[in-house]
Motif scaffolding. Sequence first.
Motif, mmCIF file in Angstrom:
data_model
loop_
_atom_site.group_PDB
_atom_site.id
_atom_site.type_symbol
_atom_site.label_atom_id
_atom_site.label_comp_id
_atom_site.label_asym_id
_atom_site.label_seq_id
_atom_site.Cartn_x
_atom_site.Cartn_y
_atom_site.Cartn_z
ATOM 1 N N ASN A 1 26.329 47.843 43.526
ATOM 2 C CA ASN A 1 27.633 48.480 43.301
ATOM 3 C C ASN A 1 28.601 47.952 44.361
ATOM 4 O O ASN A 1 28.789 48.559 45.423
ATOM 5 C CB ASN A 1 27.448 49.999 43.394
ATOM 6 C CG ASN A 1 28.721 50.767 43.122
ATOM 7 O OD1 ASN A 1 29.821 50.204 43.156
ATOM 8 N ND2 ASN A 1 28.582 52.061 42.860
ATOM 9 N N TYR A 2 29.205 46.826 44.048
ATOM 10 C CA TYR A 2 29.974 46.105 45.066
ATOM 11 C C TYR A 2 31.215 46.862 45.528
ATOM 12 O O TYR A 2 31.636 46.728 46.673
ATOM 13 C CB TYR A 2 30.314 44.702 44.569
ATOM 14 C CG TYR A 2 29.071 43.926 44.177
ATOM 15 C CD1 TYR A 2 28.002 43.796 45.074
ATOM 16 C CD2 TYR A 2 28.926 43.359 42.918
ATOM 17 C CE1 TYR A 2 26.833 43.119 44.721
ATOM 18 C CE2 TYR A 2 27.770 42.672 42.563
ATOM 19 C CZ TYR A 2 26.726 42.560 43.464
ATOM 20 O OH TYR A 2 25.582 41.894 43.114
ATOM 21 N N SER A 3 31.805 47.674 44.658
ATOM 22 C CA SER A 3 32.965 48.473 45.069
ATOM 23 C C SER A 3 32.560 49.458 46.171
ATOM 24 O O SER A 3 33.280 49.648 47.153
ATOM 25 C CB SER A 3 33.527 49.278 43.893
ATOM 26 O OG SER A 3 33.890 48.417 42.848
ATOM 27 N N LEU A 4 31.415 50.055 45.990
ATOM 28 C CA LEU A 4 30.917 51.012 46.982
ATOM 29 C C LEU A 4 30.544 50.274 48.281
ATOM 30 O O LEU A 4 30.868 50.733 49.383
ATOM 31 C CB LEU A 4 29.698 51.743 46.399
ATOM 32 C CG LEU A 4 29.038 52.810 47.269
ATOM 33 C CD1 LEU A 4 30.019 53.935 47.610
ATOM 34 C CD2 LEU A 4 27.810 53.400 46.551
ATOM 35 N N LEU A 5 29.899 49.136 48.150
ATOM 36 C CA LEU A 5 29.509 48.372 49.342
ATOM 37 C C LEU A 5 30.735 47.984 50.170
ATOM 38 O O LEU A 5 30.747 48.086 51.394
ATOM 39 C CB LEU A 5 28.736 47.107 48.944
ATOM 40 C CG LEU A 5 27.400 47.311 48.209
ATOM 41 C CD1 LEU A 5 26.748 45.965 47.909
ATOM 42 C CD2 LEU A 5 26.444 48.203 48.994
ATOM 43 N N LYS B 1 34.770 40.439 38.769
ATOM 44 C CA LYS B 1 33.474 39.794 38.527
ATOM 45 C C LYS B 1 32.428 40.261 39.539
ATOM 46 O O LYS B 1 32.558 39.988 40.737
ATOM 47 C CB LYS B 1 33.605 38.266 38.667
ATOM 48 C CG LYS B 1 34.616 37.612 37.744
ATOM 49 C CD LYS B 1 34.266 37.758 36.276
ATOM 50 C CE LYS B 1 32.925 37.178 35.899
ATOM 51 N NZ LYS B 1 32.602 37.474 34.494
ATOM 52 N N PRO B 2 31.408 40.948 39.082
ATOM 53 C CA PRO B 2 30.343 41.346 40.013
ATOM 54 C C PRO B 2 29.447 40.134 40.281
ATOM 55 O O PRO B 2 28.803 39.635 39.367
ATOM 56 C CB PRO B 2 29.582 42.420 39.230
ATOM 57 C CG PRO B 2 29.848 42.125 37.790
ATOM 58 C CD PRO B 2 31.134 41.341 37.715
ATOM 59 N N PHE C 1 33.361 33.144 43.608
ATOM 60 C CA PHE C 1 34.593 33.602 42.961
ATOM 61 C C PHE C 1 34.462 35.018 42.408
ATOM 62 O O PHE C 1 33.582 35.311 41.610
ATOM 63 C CB PHE C 1 34.931 32.603 41.831
ATOM 64 C CG PHE C 1 36.135 32.966 41.019
ATOM 65 C CD1 PHE C 1 37.382 33.155 41.621
ATOM 66 C CD2 PHE C 1 36.041 33.089 39.631
ATOM 67 C CE1 PHE C 1 38.498 33.485 40.849
ATOM 68 C CE2 PHE C 1 37.155 33.417 38.858
ATOM 69 C CZ PHE C 1 38.382 33.616 39.467
ATOM 70 N N GLN C 2 35.352 35.906 42.846
ATOM 71 C CA GLN C 2 35.244 37.323 42.505
ATOM 72 C C GLN C 2 36.193 37.757 41.369
ATOM 73 O O GLN C 2 36.263 38.935 41.044
ATOM 74 C CB GLN C 2 35.533 38.183 43.746
ATOM 75 C CG GLN C 2 34.687 37.836 44.976
ATOM 76 C CD GLN C 2 33.359 38.554 45.017
ATOM 77 O OE1 GLN C 2 33.300 39.765 44.832
ATOM 78 N NE2 GLN C 2 32.262 37.815 45.217
ATOM 79 N N GLY C 3 36.885 36.802 40.776
ATOM 80 C CA GLY C 3 37.801 37.154 39.690
ATOM 81 C C GLY C 3 39.209 37.407 40.209
ATOM 82 O O GLY C 3 39.423 37.602 41.406
ATOM 83 N N LEU C 4 40.171 37.440 39.271
ATOM 84 C CA LEU C 4 41.583 37.583 39.670
ATOM 85 C C LEU C 4 42.012 39.044 39.796
ATOM 86 O O LEU C 4 43.159 39.327 40.113
ATOM 87 C CB LEU C 4 42.487 36.875 38.656
ATOM 88 C CG LEU C 4 42.285 35.355 38.494
ATOM 89 C CD1 LEU C 4 43.282 34.816 37.455
ATOM 90 C CD2 LEU C 4 42.509 34.637 39.836
ATOM 91 N N GLY C 5 41.147 39.987 39.478
ATOM 92 C CA GLY C 5 41.498 41.411 39.592
ATOM 93 C C GLY C 5 42.588 41.801 38.605
ATOM 94 O O GLY C 5 42.630 41.289 37.488
ATOM 95 N N PHE C 6 43.489 42.685 39.048
ATOM 96 C CA PHE C 6 44.526 43.173 38.135
ATOM 97 C C PHE C 6 45.435 42.053 37.622
ATOM 98 O O PHE C 6 45.931 42.127 36.498
ATOM 99 C CB PHE C 6 45.338 44.296 38.797
ATOM 100 C CG PHE C 6 44.603 45.600 38.803
ATOM 101 C CD1 PHE C 6 44.450 46.328 37.630
ATOM 102 C CD2 PHE C 6 44.022 46.093 39.963
ATOM 103 C CE1 PHE C 6 43.751 47.529 37.617
ATOM 104 C CE2 PHE C 6 43.317 47.291 39.952
ATOM 105 C CZ PHE C 6 43.188 48.009 38.786
ATOM 106 N N ASP C 7 45.629 41.007 38.430
ATOM 107 C CA ASP C 7 46.406 39.872 37.928
ATOM 108 C C ASP C 7 45.722 39.273 36.707
ATOM 109 O O ASP C 7 46.376 38.859 35.741
ATOM 110 C CB ASP C 7 46.528 38.793 39.021
ATOM 111 C CG ASP C 7 47.449 39.256 40.145
ATOM 112 O OD1 ASP C 7 48.254 40.196 39.914
ATOM 113 O OD2 ASP C 7 47.366 38.692 41.251
ATOM 114 N N GLY C 8 44.423 39.220 36.759
ATOM 115 C CA GLY C 8 43.665 38.714 35.617
ATOM 116 C C GLY C 8 43.818 39.613 34.403
ATOM 117 O O GLY C 8 44.001 39.144 33.277
ATOM 118 N N LEU C 9 43.754 40.921 34.632
ATOM 119 C CA LEU C 9 43.912 41.870 33.517
ATOM 120 C C LEU C 9 45.269 41.707 32.842
ATOM 121 O O LEU C 9 45.385 41.784 31.614
ATOM 122 C CB LEU C 9 43.768 43.311 34.016
ATOM 123 C CG LEU C 9 42.353 43.842 34.270
ATOM 124 C CD1 LEU C 9 42.409 45.353 34.512
ATOM 125 C CD2 LEU C 9 41.431 43.549 33.084
#
Lengths: 270, 270, 270, 270
Positions: free
Chosen positions: A124-128, B65-66, B73-81
């Motif tokens: 759970n990377y958000s928690l980590l 991205k988990p 690479f962890q993804g673009l987050g809200f920009d990606g959404l």
Amino acid sequence: MDIDLVKNKNEDKKIIDLDEDIKIGGKEFTIISGPCSVENEEQIHTISKFLSEIGVKILRGGAFKPRTSPYTFQGLGFDGLKLLREAADENKLKVISEIMDPRDVEKAYDYVDIIQIGSRNMHNYSLLKEIGKVDKPILLKRGMTATVKEWLMAAEYIALEGNEDIILCERGIRTFENYTRNTLDLTVVPIIKSLSKLPIIIDPSHGTGRRTLVIPMTRAAVTVSADGVMFEIHPKPEEALSDGFQSLDFKQTKKLIKEIKEIKSCIDKL
Amino acid sequence: MDIDLVKNKNEDKKIIDLDEDIKIGGKEFTIISGPCSVENEEQIHTISKFLSEIGVKILRGGAFKPRTSPYTFQGLGFDGLKLLREAADENKLKVISEIMDPRDVEKAYDYVDIIQIGSRNMHNYSLLKEIGKVDKPILLKRGMTATVKEWLMAAEYIALEGNEDIILCERGIRTFENYTRNTLDLTVVPIIKSLSKLPIIIDPSHGTGRRTLVIPMTRAAVTVSADGVMFEIHPKPEEALSDGFQSLDFKQTKKLIKEIKEIKSCIDKL
Amino acid sequence: MDIDLVKNKNEDKKIIDLDEDIKIGGKEFTIISGPCSVENEEQIHTISKFLSEIGVKILRGGAFKPRTSPYTFQGLGFDGLKLLREAADENKLKVISEIMDPRDVEKAYDYVDIIQIGSRNMHNYSLLKEIGKVDKPILLKRGMTATVKEWLMAAEYIALEGNEDIILCERGIRTFENYTRNTLDLTVVPIIKSLSKLPIIIDPSHGTGRRTLVIPMTRAAVTVSADGVMFEIHPKPEEALSDGFQSLDFKQTKKLIKEIKEIKSCIDKL
Amino acid sequence: MDIDLVKNKNEDKKIIDLDEDIKIGGKEFTIISGPCSVENEEQIHTISKFLSEIGVKILRGGAFKPRTSPYTFQGLGFDGLKLLREAADENKLKVISEIMDPRDVEKAYDYVDIIQIGSRNMHNYSLLKEIGKVDKPILLKRGMTATVKEWLMAAEYIALEGNEDIILCERGIRTFENYTRNTLDLTVVPIIKSLSKLPIIIDPSHGTGRRTLVIPMTRAAVTVSADGVMFEIHPKPEEALSDGFQSLDFKQTKKLIKEIKEIKSCIDKL
């Protein structure tokens, strides 16, 4: 495998400092004990008093319980954390308890001295990331089928946010064996020691799911140079709301702690 | 095993209604496609336009991205959404994307039409409870080593909060085979159909990790009466920032969709 | 992975020739059927006659049964093989049966047309070498937790002794799922096709352990281009001495064979 | 679970009597050592002499080697057994070696004092029945993914033929961890002690696949009350024909044996 806590290569072994005389990862074999779940004031006070009397300094107790089924007991939540804190303070114990939700971290801050991340939340990377920002030690349990590499990478998620006070905890992996709840993997203790600077303890209660196995596996943990053990106790295991089957009673606990000391003393001389 | 969505025993099969002509769980075999990760505006627009042209109605794309390692690479987050939403709207597509943090659910609400819960978060009960309060469908992936019972219990966590619009998604389980990334377990499709009212789709991209296996396993999914498939595509798979190895190119996608229709038509007549 | 049947790289796909019109590995989808165990003359004759009438050409039947417990039914041994041979001859069928002991190979020679090596014996190298000297085709089941590489290496043990007429058979792997007996892994069909020249069939009866799953998984096997299927039938499944739970009755068998033909015809046109 | 060696319920713990002063299963912690494979006369004599000097009484050495690939070293066969016997006799040691083929049992009879059944053959019921007729002790390794129940049932196959002199040997199970060759499961030691009258030893060499783990895991085996250990040594591990990576050198062996004695003495006093 060339992994380790990358940010801190070449450093000395990590010692987690909880208090002047409560350290994890140094020369002592740390004992953490308490009930699976905090059930009520009487239960947690009885246990805390007992632990204090026999010299145990860290109290565990589940307030937020991750359960496979939503229909089983989910823990007392913050009420449980409060009971835990009060009982610990009264008996001069430190508190470790599991947090499952990043939104609970701040609110739980004053109640716990060590934040536990359970097996189900190792990924759970958000928690980590959230607990990586906190200035309290983290106990990170191994995921149910996680490899050592995946486990150390989860630790790295925490460390990258600034918190390097991480204690690893082996709690058994899922195998095809169904006589035990999980298969406690003691091999990871020397492996972690060779790959990482972090301390590692074992949880034989969840790791085996059977009281009769907790004792020999704890003995064995001492000989593989684990930094400590966390096991469940209950004044009346047969009446526990959860996991009574794997909890020791007070008499067994006293005997086990005596044995730990003797084995530790023997191992230290080798 | 006597489990099912307990709250709703004896009911008819669930059909997820996304729009007048976009339903999951009915007579159609639903196709969901898109890139592993949203990378940039051009990439997601090119893909969305292509999908729209060939009749695919639901766009997938990872923004959060988990990843096992915090260094990838962890993804673009809200920009990606946002990029995903714009590209979808322009091409009249629905959007599915993964949310990993309960605190992101509200903010993500307008960007997604289906919220995906990834394999690593199947046991993340805080997250499950949070999305159980949302009035949008949930796609719940099976945990890496979860049994069918554990998976349905995770669905039950969502349903108990009020949201019964749940689509199950098989994405492969961890086995000892290392030629594939995971072992796609098609048996769960008829099992889920017999135990639960929920629709089930498969993800052969993560389920196998190899482009050459996506095609036969998708064909097979049709014959076991899965409700749909979600697979990854990329205009230039060899240049993808993540999972290019398992993404189909446009030509392969067209061919596969044609094959799905023919097999479905054959199966429907049996 | 760079494995394959090393002795025979670059050769064409292997076709096992049992008779002028009975081949495995060519354009046909081969159907092998019969009871789990040969129980008595009447049972095996009834089944053989039925199979012959519906066009099935290969009869399976266990005479030597590898059982986890020595206290469960171990099969009729050579008496079973004789009953199998007689019933097959009378109905112009070929016979496949499992041999477990290298000392039985010679004596069993006249009774079987294909020698089956069971899952538990995939690593039994003495047995593999012995049957590698025989001039009859071998059906080699995948070990319970064998990787594709280990499986192909077991085939190589046979081939190195001179016998390259090997049919691979996927029969499900051991996973944590307990709703099914094993997890039938259809992914190995396209994998084997890409790595090896050997034909591969599936055994959905042992692969799933549930009658209701045999039908959809057999359908799926056709679409992933398996070379055939071997499934268990019984006139009265509920009265079978072993594995009745996973055996089809005659009516189900007829229906399934009809479906196989229609799906095969559809797939061939793609 | 209600299994045990059914034929012998309620009996005392089994003690295997090899000689007046060589017993397995009693108060002593038995040490078995030797090379993975018998390579040549010099190697096996050097090792035997060394073992004799330090008080080890049982010599292991592989003559028939079950290997995943038919292209790797398969052992010296009967020539290896002869070398092993000569070296043992000269140094007054007992011999344990693996037999893989039921046809070899008679011929091997004079060369071995304990017949080892390897992990890959735990399910080889023909072999189990054959060695059940022999009047020499059997060391039965646990199958790669066998449950305790399956393992005890394999022992039962041997016992039912008349031979109850069975020593169980834990040699690691297959898990998802790839840092080690297998995962040595020490929990089975107390489990076997509670379910069965048979002695149990551990093999940390195959159980971990890494020299650095053999030492701590052997220490731990003493504390969980295993009846002994079997580990691999080699005068020059880096030059071994097989498994050098997991073999101890002579210096490490001496140190380990000294440690075993001290831990045993500590445990006996608890």
